[in-house]
Design an enzyme around this catalytic site. Structure first.
Site, PDB file in Angstrom:
ATOM      1  N   CYS A  43       0.816  -1.217   0.000  1.00 38.08           N
ATOM      2  CA  CYS A  43       0.000   0.000   0.000  1.00 38.08           C
ATOM      3  C   CYS A  43       0.850   1.266   0.000  1.00 38.08           C
ATOM      4  O   CYS A  43       0.692   2.136  -0.842  1.00 38.08           O
ATOM      5  CB  CYS A  43      -0.938   0.000   1.203  1.00 38.08           C
ATOM      6  SG  CYS A  43      -1.967   1.479   1.293  1.00 38.08           S
ATOM      7  N   HIS A 450     -22.988  25.045   3.428  1.00 33.83           N
ATOM      8  CA  HIS A 450     -23.131  25.627   2.092  1.00 33.83           C
ATOM      9  C   HIS A 450     -22.064  26.703   1.892  1.00 33.83           C
ATOM     10  O   HIS A 450     -21.802  27.477   2.806  1.00 33.83           O
ATOM     11  CB  HIS A 450     -24.523  26.248   1.939  1.00 33.83           C
ATOM     12  CG  HIS A 450     -24.722  26.972   0.653  1.00 33.83           C
ATOM     13  ND1 HIS A 450     -25.006  26.320  -0.526  1.00 33.83           N
ATOM     14  CD2 HIS A 450     -24.653  28.303   0.353  1.00 33.83           C
ATOM     15  CE1 HIS A 450     -25.121  27.207  -1.496  1.00 33.83           C
ATOM     16  NE2 HIS A 450     -24.914  28.426  -0.992  1.00 33.83           N
TER      17      HIS A 450
END
Length: 471
Positions: A43, A450
């Site tokens: 990995c 947002h």
């Protein structure tokens, strides 16, 4: 003479092995780790991390080539320096591998470099620079991982036929590349080399690319990659592959049964993995299935004191699954050794997220819509396109969508599937929700910030119940 007796010995130092060793050490167990090559395993050295470094370079190249779309001018021609890109990737891998060595030292874990072979359920020999060492332990964890599987009629030669390992340190830039297999590894390299300027063809035996993903994600990605210039052949198989002086010649049977002969400069085979369980002495100590070690939900094999985790055990074959198993197994061992303060939980395989770092990215967790229906669920499905998300539009990344699958009767979140910018960073929100056994009500009542692409996650939930606000 060195004392080579331990509470736990871990065979293999990949993301499963080194995490297991650290957790064992945290729990006060005398721990050693055996590694034959590089700390961090595949990995960190040859897989997850260096490929993401390569893909990041390709992503920057893509943005530079499309600077005009953002109102920017870049003087001169934009070129890819493959040697420099690879050098950066290898530097990232080296930095992280060195970090693992630091973690071993910090946690007082003894490292034995060499080839480890089990001589019993709780004993092994290590052959390395120090000669042969004999280690004994109360418990042994096998975490030997896996490697790429070769085509039987065209084994990788590192010159024209590559596995992921050569593809990360290519001897040259392919001009015309054949990628066999469209799982995560195949698609990531196809995406990288396509962005770097190669002419890429992907051949997938099944009827769609990234076949473990939801069918809508597969269809969207196929369309996107084709638009980027790739040739995608599904329901097709490579019947013969021959290395020539100029590259490789492939005979490919398409979905209609017609055989095409194609000439390519290079080929990447990405057709699955082979567990690294040969010649480690495991065969008589554990139940095996096609080379994979069979375990219980905590990592136990049939031999007392012998455990296994990661890619040498049944899938999914993902680094984060291996790490989670490493913690579970370490805690189960500590519990067996008398620690009453640990309470290991078995792995929930239905809540393991999967991520593919192509362009666009894909990410998912849980059941696809089709699998949910096959399992007998009556479902509610919500799909929200990124074109309805302000942040995605502002980023110039309005292609993509978020899809949620709920049980219509209980509101249980059964699965979530995403394709588009940064979705690999967002999927964990749904994974946490599944772990907490959330229903649609909690997700609907959660406030999403947002402007963020993550608002599409909220809208996909609302959409499943006919309440989407921005489409």
């Amino acid at each position: 003479m060195a004392d080579n007796s331990y509470d736990v010995v871990v065979l293999g130092s990949g993301p499963g092995g080194y995490v297991a060793a650290i957790r064992c050490a945290q729990l006060g167990l005398k721990t050693a780790i055996v590694e034959r090559e590089n700390l961090g395993g595949i990995c960190l050295n040859w897989g997850c991390i260096p490929t993401k470094a390569l893909l990041r370079s390709a992503e920057i190249l893509h943005y530079a080539q499309h600077a005009k779309d953002y109102g920017l001018k870049i003087a001169g021609e934009i070129e890819a320096d493959l040697e420099a890109v690879v050098k950066r990737s290898r530097g990232v891998a080296k930095q992280l591998s060195s970090g693992i060595a630091h973690l071993m030292k910090k946690n007082k874990i003894t490292v034995h470099m060499g080839e480890g072979t089990l001589t019993g359920a709780t004993s092994l020999t290590v052959k390395g620079d120090k000669g042969e060492e004999k280690l004994t332990a109360k418990h042994v964890i096998v975490a030997t991982g896996a490697r790429a599987r070769d085509l039987p009629f065209a084994p990788a030669d590192g010159k024209k036929v590559w596995t992921y390992r050569t593809a990360m340190t290519p001897p040259e830039m392919p001009k015309k590349l054949l990628v066999i297999g469209s799982g995560a590894i195949g698609i990531e390299f196809a995406s990288f080399y396509n962005d770097m300027g190669a002419d890429v063809t992907v051949v997938e035996m099944l009827d769609r690319i990234v076949p473990v993903e939801d069918h809508e994600v597969s269809a969207f990605l196929n369309k996107s990659l084709t638009k980027q210039g790739m040739t995608i052949m599904t329901g097709a198989g490579v019947e013969d592959l021959k290395v020539t002086g100029k590259g490789v010649t492939a005979k490919i049977k398409d979905k209609d049964g017609k055989v095409h002969t194609g000439e390519y400069t290079h080929c990447i085979t990405a057709i699955g993995i082979q567990p690294n369980t040969e010649n480690i002495g495991i065969d008589k100590l554990a139940e095996m299935d096609r080379g994979f070690i069979q375990i219980d939900p905590y990592g136990r094999t049939k031999s007392k004191g012998l455990w296994a985790i990661g890619d040498c055990t049944p899938g999914p074959w993902l680094a984060h699954k291996a790490s989670h198993e490493g913690v579970t197994t370490a805690e189960a061992i500590a519990q067996e050794l008398g620690n009453k303060d640990v309470h290991p939980h078995p792995l929930n395989r239905s809540a393991i997220p999967g991520c593919t770092y192509c362009h666009p990215q894909i990410a998912s967790v849980g059941m696809t819509e089709a699998k949910a229906k096959e399992a007998g669920h009556e479902v509610k499905v919500g799909v929200f396109p990124f074109i309805g998300n302000g942040k995605a539009i502002a980023l110039g990344e309005a292609e993509g969508f978020t899809k949620t699958v709920f049980d219509a009767k209980t509101g249980e979140l059964l699965g979530a599937h995403m394709v588009g910018a940064e979705v690999t960073e967002m999927i964990q929100g749904y994974t946490i929700g599944m772990t907490l056994e959330t229903t649609e009500a909690e997700l609907m009542n959660t406030v999403f910030p947002h402007p963020t692409i993550s608002e599409s996650m909220h809208e996909a939930v609302l959409g499943a119940y006919g309440r989407a606000l921005h489409i």
